[in-house]
Design a protein around this motif. Structure first.
Motif, PDB file in Angstrom:
ATOM      1  N   UNK A 162       0.803  -1.230   0.000  1.00  0.00           N
ATOM      2  CA  UNK A 162       0.000   0.000   0.000  1.00  0.00           C
ATOM      3  C   UNK A 162       0.834   1.277   0.000  1.00  0.00           C
ATOM      4  N   UNK A 163       1.963   1.229   0.682  1.00  0.00           N
ATOM      5  CA  UNK A 163       2.737   2.467   0.773  1.00  0.00           C
ATOM      6  C   UNK A 163       3.291   2.841  -0.602  1.00  0.00           C
ATOM      7  N   UNK A 164       3.344   1.852  -1.494  1.00  0.00           N
ATOM      8  CA  UNK A 164       3.847   2.121  -2.838  1.00  0.00           C
ATOM      9  C   UNK A 164       2.729   2.528  -3.801  1.00  0.00           C
ATOM     10  N   UNK A 165       1.478   2.524  -3.314  1.00  0.00           N
ATOM     11  CA  UNK A 165       0.385   2.947  -4.185  1.00  0.00           C
ATOM     12  C   UNK A 165       0.278   4.455  -4.139  1.00  0.00           C
ATOM     13  N   UNK A 166       1.091   5.077  -4.900  1.00  0.00           N
ATOM     14  CA  UNK A 166       1.210   6.523  -4.833  1.00  0.00           C
ATOM     15  C   UNK A 166       1.709   7.020  -6.179  1.00  0.00           C
ATOM     16  N   UNK A 167       1.157   8.151  -6.651  1.00  0.00           N
ATOM     17  CA  UNK A 167       1.618   8.639  -7.963  1.00  0.00           C
ATOM     18  C   UNK A 167       3.116   8.930  -7.963  1.00  0.00           C
ATOM     19  N   UNK A 168       3.661   9.255  -6.791  1.00  0.00           N
ATOM     20  CA  UNK A 168       5.095   9.524  -6.701  1.00  0.00           C
ATOM     21  C   UNK A 168       5.901   8.344  -7.184  1.00  0.00           C
ATOM     22  N   UNK A 169       5.398   7.150  -6.898  1.00  0.00           N
ATOM     23  CA  UNK A 169       6.128   5.953  -7.284  1.00  0.00           C
ATOM     24  C   UNK A 169       6.168   5.798  -8.793  1.00  0.00           C
ATOM     25  N   UNK A 220      16.702  15.491  -9.730  1.00  0.00           N
ATOM     26  CA  UNK A 220      15.243  15.432  -9.720  1.00  0.00           C
ATOM     27  C   UNK A 220      14.774  14.189  -8.979  1.00  0.00           C
ATOM     28  N   UNK A 221      15.461  13.060  -9.196  1.00  0.00           N
ATOM     29  CA  UNK A 221      15.064  11.808  -8.551  1.00  0.00           C
ATOM     30  C   UNK A 221      15.182  11.885  -7.041  1.00  0.00           C
ATOM     31  N   UNK A 222      16.293  12.444  -6.556  1.00  0.00           N
ATOM     32  CA  UNK A 222      16.470  12.570  -5.107  1.00  0.00           C
ATOM     33  C   UNK A 222      15.386  13.488  -4.548  1.00  0.00           C
ATOM     34  N   UNK A 223      15.117  14.575  -5.299  1.00  0.00           N
ATOM     35  CA  UNK A 223      14.073  15.516  -4.898  1.00  0.00           C
ATOM     36  C   UNK A 223      12.723  14.828  -4.772  1.00  0.00           C
ATOM     37  N   UNK A 224      12.354  14.073  -5.798  1.00  0.00           N
ATOM     38  CA  UNK A 224      11.071  13.374  -5.775  1.00  0.00           C
ATOM     39  C   UNK A 224      11.013  12.410  -4.598  1.00  0.00           C
ATOM     40  N   UNK A 225      12.119  11.689  -4.377  1.00  0.00           N
ATOM     41  CA  UNK A 225      12.145  10.710  -3.305  1.00  0.00           C
ATOM     42  C   UNK A 225      11.943  11.378  -1.960  1.00  0.00           C
ATOM     43  N   UNK A 226      12.625  12.500  -1.783  1.00  0.00           N
ATOM     44  CA  UNK A 226      12.518  13.211  -0.524  1.00  0.00           C
ATOM     45  C   UNK A 226      11.116  13.789  -0.349  1.00  0.00           C
ATOM     46  N   UNK A 227      10.584  14.332  -1.441  1.00  0.00           N
ATOM     47  CA  UNK A 227       9.222  14.884  -1.406  1.00  0.00           C
ATOM     48  C   UNK A 227       8.225  13.777  -1.096  1.00  0.00           C
ATOM     49  N   UNK A 228       8.459  12.608  -1.695  1.00  0.00           N
ATOM     50  CA  UNK A 228       7.560  11.471  -1.495  1.00  0.00           C
ATOM     51  C   UNK A 228       7.531  11.056  -0.038  1.00  0.00           C
ATOM     52  N   UNK A 233       4.903   9.650   4.124  1.00  0.00           N
ATOM     53  CA  UNK A 233       5.112   9.144   5.473  1.00  0.00           C
ATOM     54  C   UNK A 233       4.473  10.068   6.495  1.00  0.00           C
ATOM     55  N   UNK A 234       4.269  11.346   6.092  1.00  0.00           N
ATOM     56  CA  UNK A 234       3.503  12.253   6.932  1.00  0.00           C
ATOM     57  C   UNK A 234       4.172  12.607   8.245  1.00  0.00           C
ATOM     58  N   UNK A 235       5.491  12.388   8.327  1.00  0.00           N
ATOM     59  CA  UNK A 235       6.174  12.668   9.577  1.00  0.00           C
ATOM     60  C   UNK A 235       6.836  14.027   9.552  1.00  0.00           C
ATOM     61  N   UNK A 236       6.689  14.706   8.412  1.00  0.00           N
ATOM     62  CA  UNK A 236       7.238  16.043   8.371  1.00  0.00           C
ATOM     63  C   UNK A 236       8.738  16.050   8.280  1.00  0.00           C
ATOM     64  N   UNK A 237       9.354  14.951   7.884  1.00  0.00           N
ATOM     65  CA  UNK A 237      10.795  14.961   7.672  1.00  0.00           C
ATOM     66  C   UNK A 237      11.047  14.834   6.192  1.00  0.00           C
ATOM     67  N   UNK A 238      12.172  15.358   5.747  1.00  0.00           N
ATOM     68  CA  UNK A 238      12.427  15.282   4.308  1.00  0.00           C
ATOM     69  C   UNK A 238      13.682  14.482   4.016  1.00  0.00           C
ATOM     70  N   UNK A 239      14.452  14.161   5.033  1.00  0.00           N
ATOM     71  CA  UNK A 239      15.684  13.399   4.815  1.00  0.00           C
ATOM     72  C   UNK A 239      15.966  12.615   6.081  1.00  0.00           C
ATOM     73  N   UNK A 240      16.110  11.298   5.961  1.00  0.00           N
ATOM     74  CA  UNK A 240      16.224  10.490   7.165  1.00  0.00           C
ATOM     75  C   UNK A 240      17.583   9.813   7.299  1.00  0.00           C
ATOM     76  N   UNK A 241      18.505  10.081   6.376  1.00  0.00           N
ATOM     77  CA  UNK A 241      19.807   9.418   6.378  1.00  0.00           C
ATOM     78  C   UNK A 241      19.639   7.914   6.364  1.00  0.00           C
ATOM     79  N   UNK A 242      18.623   7.472   5.661  1.00  0.00           N
ATOM     80  CA  UNK A 242      18.426   6.047   5.447  1.00  0.00           C
ATOM     81  C   UNK A 242      19.471   5.606   4.414  1.00  0.00           C
ATOM     82  N   UNK A 243      19.974   4.369   4.512  1.00  0.00           N
ATOM     83  CA  UNK A 243      20.974   3.939   3.524  1.00  0.00           C
ATOM     84  C   UNK A 243      20.545   4.156   2.082  1.00  0.00           C
TER      85      UNK A 243
END
Lengths: 660, 187
Positions: A162-169, A220-228, A233-243
């Motif tokens: 479900x989390x991947x059911x998003x136009x961002x993907x 653009x890809x990093x931007x989209x990923x961060x925006x997504x 995720x709705x946590x109000x963070x834009x960068x989590x230093x995830x691998x």
């Protein structure tokens, strides 16, 4: 039937890739021009085959052909059409095929648009691309086949996560992959140059546009990923230093360094060895990053489940690509003509400074990402490296980068003086200090520094443009007409810097965010950032066959006047027993307002998180400006008319020095 | 042999060396993953089985924080809970922490990267299950403890030995299947 054709096309694509590699790498020694002309044709043929294969897989998804295991596992009858299509690359095998398709596209593009490149160099570039392609196609065909069939087919598919059911993907992976894989062209140019034993100004000129293209896509890809992740995720963070985020950031950092160092190669014939290494490193980081995450060796929320056998296959491929190219580099680079010397205070000196800082930041990110698995391996300790490490280690490196960013473009080539450049920036410096002082007084130290840095970079980029049109030194009308004669590449560079500054402003704004977490009963409200947020009611929202939804109606007022109604949702996906939160986000491009609906309790209360993020939209606006800047610089006349013909200098023969 | 050329060769071979080391390491990890002895998805904290590291944190303004010595001196097990006022899962966890506190477990809280006033407000709103409270505004202590995120909880046995750790909210299933067995082992 169509999936079978797709599988066949994939196999054919592999055969063509092998031929492309052979002809490209061995052809130049045959001294038969007809053989060399086959390389571009093969590259185009390989792309056509893979495009057909990919289309077949998408088709199987669209018509819900459950005899294809991939479709049965990652799609279902309730999945909407868009996600049946995007689901094709939302899983391991499918995304591998997309990856190979983009790699073939790179070869095809060089085949079609690379006419100005000398035939033998072009053949070698295509040969390297073909070799990489053949390796990954073999992987796709043998251990990660997206066309595996099921018989009898299941009646229902398992459905998309479900989390991947998003136009961002829909847009994110293809753009990001184009960014990653696009660096394969710079890599192929570097390897071809090492084989030829020659790097010159023309090489820098050929490599740069390809690097800029993939850099634009990666940005653009990093931007989209961060925006997504920001809005999904709705946590109000834009960068989590995830691998996963880090492995995208690494090639971006070295790729940015490469764009700058290639300028020095082109203009001053210096930094040649370094640029070749950067080109190899950038693609190697793209490759190993993606696959380390894939193989499950790095802990990440994004990891696809991959069996260790696939991991081993990938490792062998990586060893051949990365190890092979670095071995070639170790053998051949010492005989590349050494670069000339130059003054530290000069445009090229500033570009080197840029490279030093970018690569140091990359080293920090690399260390943080690779540290946990390797410490585990060597000392048996399991640990994780999180945001605190990156913030503290990277910030001191970003600060001087930002400082130098406004000064560098104002320095002249060869020999410059630092004072005149600083004199041009005195007003900008004053503005930045003013911003620093004002925000500092409000008690946000980090935000103050970042805001001042953003202002410094943005205004610095504008000063650069002002200098080019001699603003205030010649009549305004003349300045205006000069705007049209400024090279597009200069506009591109300016926008790249400007965009970075805007992103810094956005990040600074995020540091001053305010939020409240609260439980509200209908009719109750809470005050945040001058707004009154009142819960009117919680209701069932229209769902889809895939999920049911609960929705909160939040009335936002300011000074008693109605501003807007926000409708955050919680969605319950029945097939996967998961809940996702869909935050209500309103933006006016200067700040974002967030309402997240976190849950309901039995007493009728509902739990919310309200956020106000000043300047947050600027984070992605800046990224977009950067990517656009790259695009504009690509339209520069210099790139369109092609490079001047290459000097026929004799190839420095490595034989004499090889024994050293 | 020309020394400068040799050192240049060595320098230019360094990236290869780095890549080879990385490749060998990755190979070893894959082999271990195959045997099932390596799983990066496990958030096993390095502290488990070791003494708590040195730290000394102040509390909310006007209140006492706590340090390593206070923790080590305890005669009963202590649950150290890292939380923050800005963290939604912490709110979701809070009723269960309350229940544990009422059942008699010593819970000490560390407010991770939080402002004192925000922490005070948070505790006033969601209840305060903490016997003692410390502020970690810089997150330094959290780094030393190997924190992955908030909420995270550590069970400390008398004498300061970390016996158990979880990097998720303390929901009833975690309490039942992990925390309670770990507690029984200590007492």
């Amino acid at each position: 039937m169509i999936p079978t054709w797709g599988h066949f096309a994939l196999a054919l694509g592999f055969a063509i890739a092998v031929a492309q590699a052979m002809i490209g790498l061995f052809g130049p020694n045959l001294r038969n021009p007809a053989v060399l002309r086959a390389a571009p044709a093969l590259a185009i043929g390989q792309f056509v085959m893979l495009a057909a294969s990919f289309a077949a897989l998408v088709w199987a998804g669209v018509v819900s052909d459950y005899t294809v295991k991939n479709v049965a596992q990652f799609s279902s009858s309730t999945t909407p059409l868009l996600y049946r299509i995007t689901g094709t690359w939302g899983n391991h095998a499918g995304s591998m095929l997309l990856w190979c398709l983009i790699l073939a596209l790179c070869g095809g593009v060089v085949g079609v648009f690379g006419r100005s490149i000398p035939t033998s160099l072009r053949a070698r570039v295509l040969g390297v691309l073909g070799l990489v392609s053949a390796g990954f196609l073999l992987f796709t065909l043998t251990v990660s086949d997206p066309f595996v069939r099921l018989w009898p087919p299941p009646l229902h598919g398992a459905g998309v996560n479900p989390i991947l059911q998003d136009p961002g993907l829909a847009v994110h992976p293809p753009i990001l992959y184009t960014g990653y894989v696009g660096f394969s062209i710079a890599f192929a140019f570097a390897v071809a140059a090492l084989i030829e034993g020659r790097v010159d100004a023309a090489w820098g000129r050929w490599v740069r546009p390809w690097t800029i293209v993939s850099w634009c896509f990666l940005t653009a890809g990093i931007c989209f990923g961060s925006l997504w992740s920001y809005y999904t995720l709705g946590w109000g963070g834009f960068w989590f230093w995830d691998p996963v985020e880090n492995v995208a950031l690494l090639p971006w950092l070295t790729g940015t360094a490469l764009i700058h160092s290639a300028i020095v190669v082109e203009k001053r014939e210096a930094l040649k060895t370094w640029s070749v290494l950067l080109a190899i490193a950038t693609f190697s980081l793209s490759l190993s990053g993606t696959f380390l995450v894939r193989s499950g060796l790095l802990n990440s929320v994004h990891a696809f489940a991959v069996s260790p056998n696939q991991g081993l296959f990938i490792l062998v491929l990586l060893a051949l690509t990365v190890g092979g190219s670095l071995l070639l580099f170790a053998i051949r680079a010492p005989v590349l003509a050494a670069s000339g010397m130059f003054a530290p205070v000069s445009r090229e000196g500033a570009l080197i400074l840029n490279n030093v800082f970018l690569c140091m930041i990359a080293a920090v990110v690399f260390t943080g990402t690779m540290y946990p698995p390797f410490v585990d391996l060597l000392f048996g300790l399991q640990l994780s490296v999180g945001a605190p490490f990156y913030d503290q280690a990277a910030l001191p490196l970003v600060a001087p980068l930002i400082l130098a960013m406004a000064v560098g473009p104002l320095l002249a080539w060869k020999r410059a003086a630092i004072m005149p450049a600083l004199m041009k920036l005195w007003a900008v410096g004053l503005m930045s200090l003013l911003v620093l002082a004002v925000v500092l007084l409000r008690g946000h130290a980090i935000a103050a520094l970042a805001l001042a840095g953003g202002v410094w970079v943005v205004l610095g980029a504008l000063v650069d443009l002002g200098e080019r049109v001699r603003l205030f030194r010649v009549p305004l009308r003349q300045s205006f007409s000069r705007l049209f004669s400024v090279p597009r590449a200069a506009y591109g560079a300016m926008m790249g810097h400007l965009g970075f500054g805007v992103t810094v402003l956005g990040i600074a704004g995020m540091a001053t965010q305010v939020h409240v977490i609260t439980v509200l009963h209908p009719g109750q409200g809470v005050n945040l950032a001058g707004y009154r947020w009142t819960l009117e009611r919680v209701q069932d929202a229209p769902g889809t066959p895939a999920y049911a939804a609960r929705q909160a109606v939040i009335d936002v007022t300011r000074g008693g006047k109605h501003v807007m109604t926000m409708l955050p949702e919680r969605r319950f996906f029945t097939a996967q027993h998961t809940t996702t939160e869909h935050a209500a986000i309103r933006t006016n491009m200067l700040w974002d307002m967030f309402a997240t609906f976190a849950g309901e309790d039995k007493s009728g209360g509902a739990e919310f998180r309200f956020n106000v993020h000043p300047l947050a939209p600027e984070i992605w606006l800046g990224g977009l400006i950067m990517a656009l800047g790259g695009g504009i610089s690509l339209t520069d006349r210099r790139f369109r008319i092609g490079a001047p013909s290459r000097k026929r200098t004799p190839v420095p023969k490595p034989a004499g020095t090889e024994t050293a | 042999m020309d020394r400068s050329l040799l050192s240049r060769r060595l320098l230019l071979a360094a990236p290869l060396g780095l890549a080879v080391a990385g490749g060998v390491g990755a190979y070893a990890l894959i082999e271990r993953a195959k045997r099932g002895t390596y799983n990066p998805q496990d958030f096993n904290n390095p502290l488990v089985g070791h003494r708590v590291p040195h730290f000394a944190l102040s509390g909310l303004p006007g209140q006492q924080g706590f340090d390593r010595d206070a923790l080590v001196a305890m005669r009963r097990p202590v649950l150290v809970n890292f939380f923050a006022s800005w963290c939604v899962p912490c709110v979701q966890e809070s009723p269960f922490l309350d229940r544990l506190a009422k059942a008699g477990l010593d819970i000490w809280g560390v407010a991770y990267q939080d402002k004192p006033e925000a922490t005070a407000l948070y505790l006033a709103e969601h209840g305060n299950p903490y016997r003692r409270l410390a502020m970690d505004p810089t997150g330094r202590t959290a780094i030393n403890w190997g924190l992955y995120g908030v909420p995270e909880s550590f069970l400390i046995a008398p004498g300061g030995l970390v016996r158990w750790h979880v990097a998720s909210p303390l929901f009833p299933d975690v309490i039942e299947t992990q925390l309670e067995p770990a507690l029984r082992k200590i007492t």
